[in-house]
Design a protein around this motif. Structure first.
Motif, short mmCIF file in Angstrom:
data_model
loop_
_atom_site.label_atom_id
_atom_site.label_comp_id
_atom_site.label_asym_id
_atom_site.label_seq_id
_atom_site.Cartn_x
_atom_site.Cartn_y
_atom_site.Cartn_z
N THR A 27 0.71 -1.15 0.06
CA THR A 27 -0.05 0.01 0.09
C THR A 27 0.87 1.22 -0.04
OG1 THR A 27 -1.76 0.82 1.29
CG2 THR A 27 -0.35 0.18 2.62
N GLY A 28 0.54 2.23 -0.81
CA GLY A 28 1.05 3.76 -0.78
C GLY A 28 2.37 3.56 -1.67
N GLU B 183 1.50 0.58 -6.43
CA GLU B 183 -0.23 0.72 -6.44
C GLU B 183 -0.43 1.96 -7.32
OE1 GLU B 183 -3.35 2.69 -3.44
OE2 GLU B 183 -1.11 2.03 -2.66
N CYS C 167 -4.23 -3.89 -1.75
CA CYS C 167 -3.08 -3.34 -1.26
C CYS C 167 -2.72 -4.03 0.24
CB CYS C 167 -3.56 -1.79 -1.01
SG CYS C 167 -3.82 -0.79 -2.34
N GLU C 168 -1.49 -4.59 0.26
CA GLU C 168 -1.22 -4.88 1.38
C GLU C 168 -0.26 -4.20 2.49
OE1 GLU C 168 1.33 -8.58 0.87
OE2 GLU C 168 2.90 -7.39 -0.14
N ILE C 169 -0.27 -4.88 3.90
CA ILE C 169 0.36 -4.30 4.68
C ILE C 169 1.39 -5.57 5.06
CG2 ILE C 169 -0.88 -2.48 5.63
CD1 ILE C 169 -1.96 -4.29 7.72
N GLN D 90 -7.32 1.74 8.85
CA GLN D 90 -6.87 1.85 7.33
C GLN D 90 -5.49 2.89 7.11
OE1 GLN D 90 -8.49 0.51 4.11
NE2 GLN D 90 -8.37 -1.18 5.98
N CYS E 256 -4.12 5.12 4.19
CA CYS E 256 -3.89 4.06 3.18
C CYS E 256 -4.90 3.27 3.09
CB CYS E 256 -2.41 3.58 3.49
SG CYS E 256 -2.46 2.34 4.58
N GLU E 257 -5.08 2.55 1.87
CA GLU E 257 -6.07 1.36 1.44
C GLU E 257 -5.33 -0.06 2.18
OE1 GLU E 257 -7.54 1.32 -2.37
OE2 GLU E 257 -7.28 3.27 -2.76
N ILE E 258 -6.16 -0.88 2.72
CA ILE E 258 -5.69 -2.15 3.05
C ILE E 258 -6.56 -3.17 2.89
CG2 ILE E 258 -4.85 -3.44 5.20
CD1 ILE E 258 -3.94 -0.74 6.64
N ASP E 259 -6.07 -3.97 1.78
CA ASP E 259 -6.95 -5.27 1.63
C ASP E 259 -6.57 -6.55 2.32
OD1 ASP E 259 -8.89 -3.63 -0.20
OD2 ASP E 259 -6.93 -3.63 -1.36
#
Length: 257
Positions: free
Chosen positions: A145-146, A150, A162-164, A203, A215-218
Motif C-alpha cells: 500500500t502507498g 500501487e 493493497c497489502e501491509i 486503514q 492508506c488502503e488495506i485489503d
C-alpha cells in the motif's frame, strides 16, 4: 469488513525451510508461491497448490529476479524486456502446475528486491504492471500500500489488492524499515497482532516513530521465513476474527467479484 491474509510459500532453498507450509496453509487465505527463480521447485509448487486447493486458499505467483544464490534479495538492474519476461515466465510455470490440479493462478505478487525496487521506482513499477496486465486483465495485483506499484497499477485501472506487512516496521515515508536495521522485524506475536489490527481498523500505516499514514488495506502479509511466523499467523487470524473482520481469499473479496 473483509480482509485477506497472504503468505509467501513454497520457498524451499538453502536459505529457508518450507516445513511450516502445510500449517500456514490452514491459517492464511492466499498463497504467494515461489516459482523456482529465487526458491522452490516443481515439488514445492505442487505441494502448495495441492494443499491450497484442499483448504480453499487462493493461489498467486511470487516472481523474482533469477537469483537463488541470494534468495532474490539482491538488487539487480536488468533491461525492461527481461523484467517483463521474468514475470510472464514465472506466472506460466505456476499456472501450468495449478491447472494440473484443476486450479488457476488468480493473483501475482513480486518478491524481494524486485518488489522493493518497484515500490520506489515508477518506471520499474510500470513495467511490472504492464506485464501482469498483458498476461490476464483479471489477475489481481497484490502490491504494498502507498507504493509506486500501487500508483502504476491504478493508472492502468488494474484489479489491485493493497497489502501491509504484519511482521515489519515502517519508516515515516511509508517504506519498510531495512532488514539491516535491528528494529526491522516484529517477532513478538502479541505485538504483531496489535500492530495489524490497528492498521486494518484505521486503514493507516503504523510507523515505528508513532506516525500514522492513511492508506488502503485489503490484505495482511505474514512472512513464512521467520521462526515465529506460525504463532504470529495464528495470533493475527484469531484477533482479526474476534474483532469482527471477515477473512476471504483475494479472489473472493467483494471488490473483485
Amino acid at each position: 469488513m473483509e480482509i485477506n491474509i497472504n503468505c509467501d510459500l513454497g520457498e524451499k532453498s538453502k536459505h529457508h525451510s518450507n516445513k511450516h507450509d502445510p500449517d500456514l496453509l490452514e491459517i492464511v487465505n492466499s498463497a504467494n508461491v515461489a516459482c523456482g527463480y529465487h526458491a522452490g521447485d516443481d515439488e514445492s509448487m505442487n505441494q502448495v497448490v495441492q494443499i491450497s486447493k484442499k483448504n480453499g486458499v487462493s493461489i498467486g505467483a511470487h516472481p523474482s529476479f533469477n537469483d537463488p544464490e541470494n534468495f532474490g534479495r539482491q538488487r539487480m538492474n536488468i533491461p525492461p524486456n527481461e523484467v517483463r519476461q521474468l514475470i510472464i515466465d514465472q506466472y506460466e510455470i505456476l499456472q501450468k502446475i495449478a491447472q494440473d490440479h484443476g486450479e488457476n493462478v488468480t493473483h501475482i505478487k513480486p518478491h524481494g528486491a524486485l518488489n522493493n525496487m518497484a515500490c520506489e521506482d515508477i518506471d520499474l513499477a510500470t513495467i511490472l504492471a504492464k506485464a501482469i496486465n498483458e498476461i490476464n486483465k483479471d489477475l489481481i495485483y497484490l502490491v504494498p500500500t502507498g507504493s509506486k506499484m500501487e500508483e502504476a497499477a491504478k493508472r492502468l485501472n488494474m484489479r489491485i489488492a493493497c497489502e501491509i506487512f504484519a511482521d515489519r516496521n515502517y519508516e515515516d515515508d511509508g517504506n519498510l524499515v531495512s532488514r539491516k536495521k535491528p528494529h526491522a522485524l516484529i517477532t513478538d506475536p502479541e505485538e504483531a497482532k496489535k500492530h495489524v489490527l490497528n492498521m486494518v481498523k484505521n486503514q493507516s500505516l503504523n510507523c515505528h516513530s508513532g506516525k500514522q499514514i492513511p492508506c488502503e488495506i485489503d490484505s495482511v502479509c505474514i512472512h513464512g521465513d521467520n521462526e515465529s511466523s506460525l504463532s504470529t499467523a495464528k495470533s493475527i487470524r484469531e484477533n482479526l476474527i474476534e474483532n469482527g473482520l471477515q477473512l476471504k481469499p483475494l479472489n473472493q473479496m467483494k471488490k473483485f467479484i
